[in-house]
Design an enzyme around this catalytic site. Structure first.
Site, mmCIF file in Angstrom:
data_model
loop_
_atom_site.group_PDB
_atom_site.id
_atom_site.type_symbol
_atom_site.label_atom_id
_atom_site.label_comp_id
_atom_site.label_asym_id
_atom_site.label_seq_id
_atom_site.Cartn_x
_atom_site.Cartn_y
_atom_site.Cartn_z
ATOM 1 N N SER A 719 0.808 -1.222 0.000
ATOM 2 C CA SER A 719 0.000 0.000 0.000
ATOM 3 C C SER A 719 0.841 1.272 0.000
ATOM 4 C CB SER A 719 -0.937 0.006 1.210
ATOM 5 O OG SER A 719 -0.204 0.008 2.410
ATOM 6 N N LYS A 762 -7.484 3.305 7.877
ATOM 7 C CA LYS A 762 -6.593 4.361 7.376
ATOM 8 C C LYS A 762 -7.287 5.730 7.427
ATOM 9 C CE LYS A 762 -4.031 1.181 4.393
ATOM 10 N NZ LYS A 762 -3.736 0.752 3.015
#
Length: 835
Positions: A719, A762
């Site tokens: 990511s 996140k």
């Protein structure tokens, strides 16, 4: 009525704790037959009340203790004891007769008895000490009164003179036999030897030994009925010789067996003795009673015909076994398992959806998606009226309430609840059970938990399914494939049970922290429901509604004793816990309440309301620094977003250039995936260097160092691709990066941006850090749509498909104030592209 102990020389042991009785008994051991003939009180006794003896014979000159339990005999003893104390004592023909005997049940020959002592026992029974006098024969019985009476005729004694040689030989033989019996039977005290050696009267010796010889009542009665003293002594000698032979054989057997018995056999023998004693005392259950109880339970079971037939077959097999055999406990444990399993036993589901929603809302704050899925399941269950349930997997970080959610589901449904922890499980037999042929075999944990739940449709929590391991003993994850397949688990086969068991009605709920380590085929059989972390606001509400009341109760406090305000809770969350769940937050709440509990017990003054300023005083300095975005004036520093098992975090990536030969250096404890992302990002940047006005020669004359702070913490995952790309583009162009911007996504060598996971965590991390803009792959838009709108307030999200879009959003036109001098590649020749 019976004598207290039918063994050798029990009269010597009579009532050893009762000195008063011994004074009456012990002198009679030197009783002489001639004394009986001179007893004037016996003259004229021709009618006596009769006391039946159940399993003993009273001989002349012998003292015999008798415990009287029958009502007629008790009345007889009480009346006789008040009067002459004389009565007739006759043995029953059938010692097994428990009821009150009639005259026809008694022998014709008995002995006149004199009551030396009467003791009334606490239970109402009576113990009497009888002294035998003369023998008699019944002329006529009278059995119509309160007790049996009889007309009697005295029998004469025909013993040879003491000087007779035969008399002496018989006495010597009887004494030698008695002493030999004493030697062979160590239970008899040695004082009996002295008493026997001191008896000089053949008549009394015969009666004394006959009274104590180990023989049937009928054999003793035969001796009593024999008139001739020599013949009487000879018969007694024959019985004693037989008993000597039996004792010698017993001793030989014991000696041989003792030499072969090991510790295990000794322990087993002792256990069997304890078992027999328990059965005699009524403390244990006999094998027949145990099997009868199992058969009775089986009659009440509503199990399949196949199982019923199998149970009967196994129970018949157990009945043919000896309870002392080693296989018996194994077999009895198996049939007990068959009976105790809840075959076709189901709890009735509660389909009140409003009630279920209230229970879920009460037990868990937030988790709207999960609770909505449970309500949907209940609705479908109610419509199709089928007990078969899906296989759910609650996936998320620790402490978010996955396991406790299963208990709430059980409460909402009205089902039983059971839980199996799979963490570290590595033996396939834990799931499928052991085969019965193995020593110590037992069913698998699934069948054991179903038995404990006593229901075939419980809510079954399979905790930590992602932590199942495998080794040489098998693969438990593969064993779970049959369990968690709705098309197969209606006939689950446990190796120990060896019968198909229906698990299709069980609502299995698995929990996991990570999906990567779950067996792919196993994951395919489950419906994955993500249980994400909580926002700061949600944690405050959970602490107020659940954690603080729970900890207050566990610490013995009341609401009036101590309170914690919202700002203090926020302080604890931000400075002392860094997690997606609330487990550590609960510990910190407990720590605060313990301070108040100590003050109450010690009588100290304390603030009943804990405020924000009190938290550092009570808990010490903050453990974690708050994740806050910091503006940087140096090129190459970019903020990314990362997912961790304990929630989302911001991830700062730093890049720097130095004179060298074009090497790529990575640091910060990066995993292989992040290193590959760095290599891919650099290659892509080189391919578009001209578009960004980067001189290609810079890549050959400068070393590139990529670092992720907190080097002691392992970092990996797909990511950080676009974050690294932006960092490299910034350091090579020396352009500024947009403030309060964070990003997450992977990059390909062609510049495509790929979607990533953990979006909610996140987003929460970005909000905590003060980020206002986020760059995501356009395919992650579906994840954003599932997030509560409250989480997205004050956030601007940019959706991209290509790396060029990322660079356009992230890089600003102006350069940083202090730039790296890239004009040293060729002296006096500035790189126009990078000035």
């Amino acid at each position: 009525m019976h004598n207290s102990k039918n063994s050798y020389f029990n009269t010597l042991l009579l009532n050893e704790d009762n000195e008063d009785t011994l004074d009456n008994v012990m002198p009679l051991l030197s009783f002489d037959e001639e004394d009986s003939a001179d007893d004037e009180a016996l003259n004229g006794l021709d009618h006596l009340p009769i006391l039946p003896l159940k399993n003993a014979v009273l001989f002349p000159g012998v003292v015999l203790p008798v415990t009287v339990t029958r009502s007629r005999a008790i009345k007889l003893i009480k009346q006789v004891y008040k009067e002459s104390r004389y009565l007739g004592v006759i043995a029953q023909q059938n010692p097994q007769l428990e009821d009150e005997p009639n005259a026809k049940d008694l022998y014709q020959v008995g002995t006149i008895g004199y009551i030396l002592k009467m003791l009334v026992l606490p239970d109402g029974n009576i113990t009497v000490i009888l002294q035998g006098k003369n023998r008699f024969e019944v002329a006529k019985f009278y059995d119509e009164g309160k007790f049996i009476e009889a007309d009697i005729e005295a029998l004469s004694e025909q013993f040879p003179a003491k000087s007779n040689k035969q008399n002496k030989a018989l006495m010597r033989s009887l004494k030698e036999s008695a002493l030999k019996i004493l030697k062979l039977n160590p239970e008899i005290p040695q004082e009996a030897q002295i008493a026997i050696e001191n008896i000089e009267n053949l008549n009394f010796l015969t009666h004394f030994l006959a009274s104590n010889v180990n023989a049937e009542t009928s054999e003793k009665q035969d001796i009593l009925e024999t008139d001739d003293g020599t013949e009487r002594a000879t018969k007694l000698l024959g019985l004693m010789m037989r008993d000597i032979q039996l004792l010698e054989i017993k001793q030989d057997i014991q000696n041989k067996v003792n030499s072969d018995i090991d510790q295990q056999q000794r322990d087993y023998f002792l256990r069997q003795q304890i078992r027999v004693l328990q059965e005699e005392l009524g403390d244990g259950v006999s094998a027949d009673e145990e099997l009868a109880s199992l058969r009775e339970k089986a009659r009440k079971k509503k199990w399949p015909r196949e199982v019923a037939l199998h149970f009967e077959k196994e129970l018949d097999k157990v009945q043919r076994m000896s309870p002392m055999s080693a296989e018996y406990p194994v077999a009895i444990n198996y049939v007990e398992l068959l009976v105790e399993l809840p075959w076709n036993q189901y709890t009735e589901d509660n389909f009140d959806l409003d009630r279920a929603k209230k229970i879920l809302d009460k037990d868990h704050y937030g988790l709207e998606k999960v609770k909505e899925r449970i309500i949907e399941y209940l609705a479908v269950l109610k419509l199709k009226n089928d007990l078969r349930g899906p296989i759910l997997c609650l996936y998320g970080p620790p402490g978010v309430g996955k396991t406790s959610l299963g208990r709430s589901i059980a409460t909402a449904l009205g089902r039983k609840y059971t839980r199996l922890s799979l963490g570290g499980l590595h033996d396939e037999a834990e799931i499928r059970g052991h085969r019965k042929t193995y020593i110590g075999a037992m069913p698998g944990k699934l069948i054991q938990n179903i038995k404990r739940a006593q229901s075939s449709n419980p809510v079954f929590i399979l905790d930590e399914i992602d932590k199942v391991s495998s080794d040489m003993r098998g693969d438990p994850a593969s064993a779970l494939l049959e369990v968690l397949d709705p098309e197969q688990n209606n006939s689950f086969m446990d190796n120990y049970l060896d019968l198909p068991y229906d698990l299709s009605k069980v609502l299995f709920i698995a929990t996991a922290n990570s999906l990567d380590t779950i067996h792919p085929a196993l994951r395919d059989r489950m419906e994955i429901i993500e249980v994400t972390g909580y926002t700061l606001e949600e944690k405050i509400e959970i602490a107020k509604k659940h954690l603080i009341p729970k900890q207050r109760k566990e610490h013995g406090l009341h609401p009036k004793d101590v309170k914690i305000d919202n700002k203090a809770i926020r302080k604890v969350i931000e400075g002392y816990t860094r997690e997606s769940g609330v487990r550590n937050l609960e510990r910190q709440m407990g720590a605060l309440l313990r301070k108040a509990a100590k003050s109450i017990v010690m009588g100290e003054k304390y603030e009943k309301t804990i405020r924000e300023k009190d938290v550092p005083v009570l808990l010490g300095a903050e453990i974690f620094d708050k994740e806050i975005y910091e503006t940087e004036t140096v090129a190459g520093i970019v903020t990314g977003l990362a997912w961790t098992p304990v929630g989302g975090e911001i991830l700062v990536i730093e890049s720097n250039l130095s004179r060298g030969k074009g090497r790529l250096i990575t640091s910060g404890y990066l995993g292989e995936v992040m290193k590959e992302s760095a290599t891919t990002a650099l290659s892509f940047l080189k391919s578009i260097a001209e578009e960004l006005s980067i001189d290609y020669r810079v890549f050959e004359h400068f070393d590139l160092h990529i670092h992720v702070p907190a080097g002691a913490v392992p970092k990996d995952g797909p990511s950080a691709g676009i974050t690294i790309l932006v960092s490299l583009a910034s350091v090579f162009t020396q352009r500024k990066i947009k403030e309060r911007l964070a990003m997450t996504g992977e990059i390909t060598l062609r510049g495509r941006v790929l979607p990533v996971g953990g979006i909610k965590e996140k987003i929460l991390a970005a909000r905590r850090a003060g980020i206002t803009e986020i760059i995501l792959c356009s395919k992650n838009k579906r994840d954003i749509e599932e997030i509560n709108a409250d989480y997205l307030k004050e956030l601007t999200i940019h959706y991209v498909d290509y790396a060029h879009e990322v660079l356009e959003i992230a890089l600003l036109p102006e350069k940083v104030q202090k730039t790296i001098n890239l004009s040293i590649i060729e002296p006096n020749a500035a790189l126009s592209k990078t000035e």
